[in-house]
Design a protein around this motif. Structure first.
Motif, mmCIF file in Angstrom:
data_model
loop_
_atom_site.group_PDB
_atom_site.id
_atom_site.type_symbol
_atom_site.label_atom_id
_atom_site.label_comp_id
_atom_site.label_asym_id
_atom_site.label_seq_id
_atom_site.Cartn_x
_atom_site.Cartn_y
_atom_site.Cartn_z
ATOM 1 N N MET A 24 -8.760 43.190 22.888
ATOM 2 C CA MET A 24 -10.022 42.688 23.417
ATOM 3 C C MET A 24 -10.939 43.850 23.831
ATOM 4 O O MET A 24 -12.129 43.872 23.526
ATOM 5 N N PHE A 25 -10.352 44.831 24.476
ATOM 6 C CA PHE A 25 -11.109 46.000 24.920
ATOM 7 C C PHE A 25 -11.663 46.765 23.719
ATOM 8 O O PHE A 25 -12.845 47.099 23.651
ATOM 9 N N ASP A 55 -15.674 48.588 19.624
ATOM 10 C CA ASP A 55 -16.135 48.760 18.245
ATOM 11 C C ASP A 55 -17.463 48.040 18.004
ATOM 12 O O ASP A 55 -18.307 48.506 17.248
ATOM 13 N N ALA A 56 -17.625 46.886 18.651
ATOM 14 C CA ALA A 56 -18.847 46.101 18.452
ATOM 15 C C ALA A 56 -19.996 46.606 19.330
ATOM 16 O O ALA A 56 -21.123 46.120 19.220
ATOM 17 N N GLY A 57 -19.680 47.547 20.234
ATOM 18 C CA GLY A 57 -20.697 48.043 21.154
ATOM 19 C C GLY A 57 -21.141 46.976 22.152
ATOM 20 O O GLY A 57 -22.285 46.937 22.600
ATOM 21 N N GLU A 58 -20.197 46.094 22.493
ATOM 22 C CA GLU A 58 -20.523 44.994 23.420
ATOM 23 C C GLU A 58 -19.707 45.084 24.697
ATOM 24 O O GLU A 58 -18.655 45.701 24.707
ATOM 25 N N ASP A 99 -18.867 47.613 30.306
ATOM 26 C CA ASP A 99 -19.111 48.229 29.007
ATOM 27 C C ASP A 99 -17.923 49.144 28.699
ATOM 28 O O ASP A 99 -17.647 50.084 29.460
ATOM 29 N N PRO A 100 -17.183 48.875 27.617
ATOM 30 C CA PRO A 100 -15.983 49.674 27.338
ATOM 31 C C PRO A 100 -16.295 51.165 27.200
ATOM 32 O O PRO A 100 -15.477 52.014 27.588
ATOM 33 N N ASP A 101 -17.471 51.457 26.667
ATOM 34 C CA ASP A 101 -17.841 52.857 26.507
ATOM 35 C C ASP A 101 -18.019 53.522 27.879
ATOM 36 O O ASP A 101 -17.610 54.672 28.075
ATOM 37 N N ASP A 102 -18.585 52.787 28.823
ATOM 38 C CA ASP A 102 -18.736 53.332 30.183
ATOM 39 C C ASP A 102 -17.371 53.566 30.835
ATOM 40 O O ASP A 102 -17.159 54.566 31.524
ATOM 41 N N VAL A 103 -16.477 52.611 30.628
ATOM 42 C CA VAL A 103 -15.130 52.749 31.221
ATOM 43 C C VAL A 103 -14.442 53.989 30.642
ATOM 44 O O VAL A 103 -13.845 54.789 31.372
ATOM 45 N N LEU A 104 -14.568 54.189 29.328
ATOM 46 C CA LEU A 104 -13.965 55.368 28.706
ATOM 47 C C LEU A 104 -14.622 56.655 29.204
ATOM 48 O O LEU A 104 -13.937 57.652 29.457
ATOM 49 N N GLU A 121 -16.659 65.120 27.046
ATOM 50 C CA GLU A 121 -16.712 64.524 25.704
ATOM 51 C C GLU A 121 -15.443 64.862 24.908
ATOM 52 O O GLU A 121 -14.917 64.019 24.178
ATOM 53 N N ASP A 122 -14.928 66.090 25.067
ATOM 54 C CA ASP A 122 -13.678 66.476 24.383
ATOM 55 C C ASP A 122 -12.524 65.582 24.826
ATOM 56 O O ASP A 122 -11.674 65.185 24.029
ATOM 57 N N VAL A 123 -12.492 65.298 26.139
ATOM 58 C CA VAL A 123 -11.409 64.443 26.657
ATOM 59 C C VAL A 123 -11.521 63.052 26.035
ATOM 60 O O VAL A 123 -10.538 62.473 25.567
ATOM 61 N N LYS A 124 -12.745 62.550 26.000
ATOM 62 C CA LYS A 124 -12.959 61.221 25.420
ATOM 63 C C LYS A 124 -12.555 61.205 23.937
ATOM 64 O O LYS A 124 -11.937 60.242 23.465
ATOM 65 N N ASP A 125 -12.882 62.281 23.238
ATOM 66 C CA ASP A 125 -12.492 62.386 21.826
ATOM 67 C C ASP A 125 -10.981 62.264 21.655
ATOM 68 O O ASP A 125 -10.505 61.639 20.705
ATOM 69 N N VAL A 126 -10.247 62.892 22.561
ATOM 70 C CA VAL A 126 -8.782 62.814 22.473
ATOM 71 C C VAL A 126 -8.340 61.354 22.662
ATOM 72 O O VAL A 126 -7.480 60.851 21.925
ATOM 73 N N PHE A 127 -8.934 60.658 23.624
ATOM 74 C CA PHE A 127 -8.603 59.240 23.828
ATOM 75 C C PHE A 127 -8.816 58.456 22.527
ATOM 76 O O PHE A 127 -7.976 57.657 22.110
ATOM 77 N N LEU A 128 -9.964 58.713 21.897
ATOM 78 C CA LEU A 128 -10.309 57.952 20.692
ATOM 79 C C LEU A 128 -9.401 58.324 19.517
ATOM 80 O O LEU A 128 -8.979 57.463 18.746
#
Ligand code: CDP
Length: 561
Positions: A200-201, A206-209, A226-231, A525-532
């Motif tokens: 769900m997350f 992916d949908a930007g929702e 916003d999942p992007d904000d949480v990340l 941003e590097d940390v977030k990249d690793v998550f992704l």
């Protein structure tokens, strides 16, 4: 037995060897291994096995430093406190009764040397109503503080500090508070934190929702995030403190061997074992550094050690006492083992494979696939002799096995010091350095010294110059091919760490404890990249550690005083 190096002697004397009531050490290292081997072999007596021969085999494997069980087994086997497992998960439901029961159970587990993980996702959010008192709820983060404080007071029988994993689902209304809980100094020093994410997350991401935040008490949607904000927020706090990491709950549950018993929602403190509430896991690690002939893998010996290790750990479950009866019940229903490895980097050096290379990643898969297949064969054989784990019939395992899981990659923070090898599947920290635990331990990489002598560039001055350096890549005297063999944790880029983690994960029943190191200069941003990227690679969980992010790591680097 083989002689131990001075680091191993120090670690054993300070933490493991038995003492009399005046605190004097009354055991030798060989005596400790004998105590553990003889105790663990007793289990054979219950299944018409050969107690004496098995005891000798266990003793030889440990004294040759080819295999070591997790610390609680070394410390507690054959003593009054016969608790042999390192990993536990305890349930926390949405009531004071349940929260304080979990707190008490955690204290008992810590006292016996184990680490505890909890999902706090069922607790009602901060500010929610409390009907009984007409008051307002404190929320998961607030209750976690009590667990943290209690842990601080119980030093695992005076030998090591207790450790916890706190998990909160991304859909919990308090997720932001949880994600930022470690911001600032000193908070939650006895906790690792992980945000649990699911389909769900990620679909929303992916949908930007935005996705729904749900109050677990009422199942009502009380907001959106916003999942992007949480990340972003998670990456920001992880950049500063090393926490939180992420758990990928769908991947974890896809591999849940006993879905009939429930959904996996939490892991033990270092993340290597997802467990159901009240489940426990006994770990043991094969020292790969002792399974080569100096140039190639000794596959026959490795097979033998895997089979021995499975028997050893199953015996540990037979014999272990657990401080809580519910744990005893769950443990005997699934009989989960966590056989893993240490000394992976050392083995690569013998094979002349650089850690940061495609070849290393390919080899990691080949090696772990072998260990995994052999461990399943061993567990099937034990099922013939001793019967399958009681929850087997409704499990996902097609053939009868003695254990619902057999493999795990643990950090081996302390046992790798005893074995004198590189930790777990991690790259080395440095070729020579002072490890800041137990008054300072001098760690020198034997393989580096041997190669330096062989290649004629060894000098005391060089070793002094290398001491405490986090990389040897800019040192002129060292030939390039040697430099490549001794990539340190700092030299290996994030994708190198992740690829090795993913290669092992593919062949591991439980999970892999791996730290993805980033340089001090890395960005949020590097940390977030690793998550992704971790999500893309299909691992079960991810922890990122930026160099210098916090002065004290809860785990990984052994958290001994
Ligand atoms: O090397 P050792 O067997 O002592 O432990 P490890 O492989 O570094 O850690 C394995 C597990 O032991 C961790 O994931 C925790 O569950 C537990 N542990 C703990 O409870 N307290 C510690 N201070 C260290 C580890």
């Amino acid at each position: 037995m083989d002689s131990l190096d001075s680091v191993a002697e120090t670690v054993l004397r300070r933490r493991y060897l038995r003492r009399d009531e005046n605190g004097n050490v009354v055991e030798t290292p060989a005596g400790m291994f004998r105590r553990v081997a003889e105790t663990l072999a007793q289990a054979e007596g219950r299944f018409d096995g050969d107690v004496e021969a098995t005891g000798r085999t266990f003793y030889e494997a440990m004294t040759a430093l080819e295999f070591l069980p997790n610390s609680p087994t070394l410390m507690n086997a054959g003593t009054e406190l016969e608790q042999l497992a390192a990993c536990f998960v305890l349930p926390v439901e949405d009531s004071l009764e349940s929260i304080f029961t979990a707190l008490k159970q955690a204290a008992l587990v810590h006292q016996s040397g184990g680490g505890t993980g909890f999902s706090f996702s069922n607790l009602r959010p901060e500010g929610d109503v409390v009907k009984k008192t007409g008051g307002v709820a404190s929320g998961p983060v607030s209750f976690m503080r009590i667990f943290d404080a209690a842990t601080e007071q119980i030093k695992q029988g005076g030998r090591r500090r207790g450790a916890n994993m706190g998990v909160l689902d991304a859909s919990h209304p308090d997720v932001e508070m949880f994600v930022t809980a470690k911001e600032g100094t000193g908070a939650f020093r006895n906790f690792n934190l992980s945000v649990a994410t699911d389909a769900m997350f990620w679909e929303a991401y992916d949908a930007g929702e935005p996705y729904d935040l749900v109050n677990p008490r009422t199942d009502e949607v009380v907001g959106q995030a916003d999942p992007d904000d949480v990340l972003d927020l998670a990456a920001e706090t992880a950049w500063e403190t090393g926490d939180p990491g992420l758990l990928f709950l769908d991947t974890i549950n896809e591999h849940n061997p006993t879905p009939q018993l429930g959904r996996l929602e939490a892991t033990n403190p270092c993340g290597e074992v997802p467990l159901l509430p009240y489940e426990a896991c006994v770990l043991g690690s094969i020292n790969l550094a002792r399974h080569t002939d100096g140039e190639a893998v000794d596959w026959d010996k490795l097979r033998e050690t895997v089979h021995m290790g499975v028997r050893f750990l199953d015996n540990a479950i037979v014999l272990s006492d657990f401080p809580v009866s519910e744990i005893e019940e769950m443990m005997t229903a699934t009989r989960k083992l966590g056989l893993g490895v240490m000394g992976f980097h050392d083995m690569l050096v013998d094979l002349r494979i650089p850690y940061y290379s495609r070849e290393a990643v390919e080899f990691a898969g080949e090696l772990m696939s072998f260990i995994h297949d052999e461990s399943w064969a061993a567990s099937r054989q034990l099922a013939d002799e001793r019967g399958p784990f009681p929850a087997w019939e409704d499990s996902t395992r097609a053939e009868p096995m003695r254990n619902a899981t057999t493999t795990t990659i643990a950090p081996t923070g302390t046992i790798s010091l005893i074995a004198g090898c590189s930790a777990s599947i991690e790259p080395i920290y440095n070729v020579a350095y002072t490890k800041q635990v137990m008054g300072g331990l001098e760690i020198v990489n034997d393989r580096f010294v041997d190669l330096a002598k062989e290649r004629g560039f060894y000098a005391e001055e060089l070793m002094a110059e290398l001491h405490d350096r986090t990389s040897i890549q800019n040192v002129e005297e060292i030939p390039d091919d040697v430099k490549q063999l001794f990539h340190t944790a700092h030299d290996v880029p994030a994708d190198g760490h992740l690829r090795v983690q993913a290669a092992f994960q593919e062949h591991v029943d439980n999970a892999v404890s791996k730290t993805v190191n980033l340089p001090r200069s890395a960005s949020v941003e590097d940390v977030k990249d690793v998550f992704l990227t971790a999500r893309e690679f299909g691992v079960k969980g991810i922890t990122v550690f930026r160099s210098g992010a916090r002065s004290e790591q809860v785990l990984g680097e052994t958290p001994l005083q």
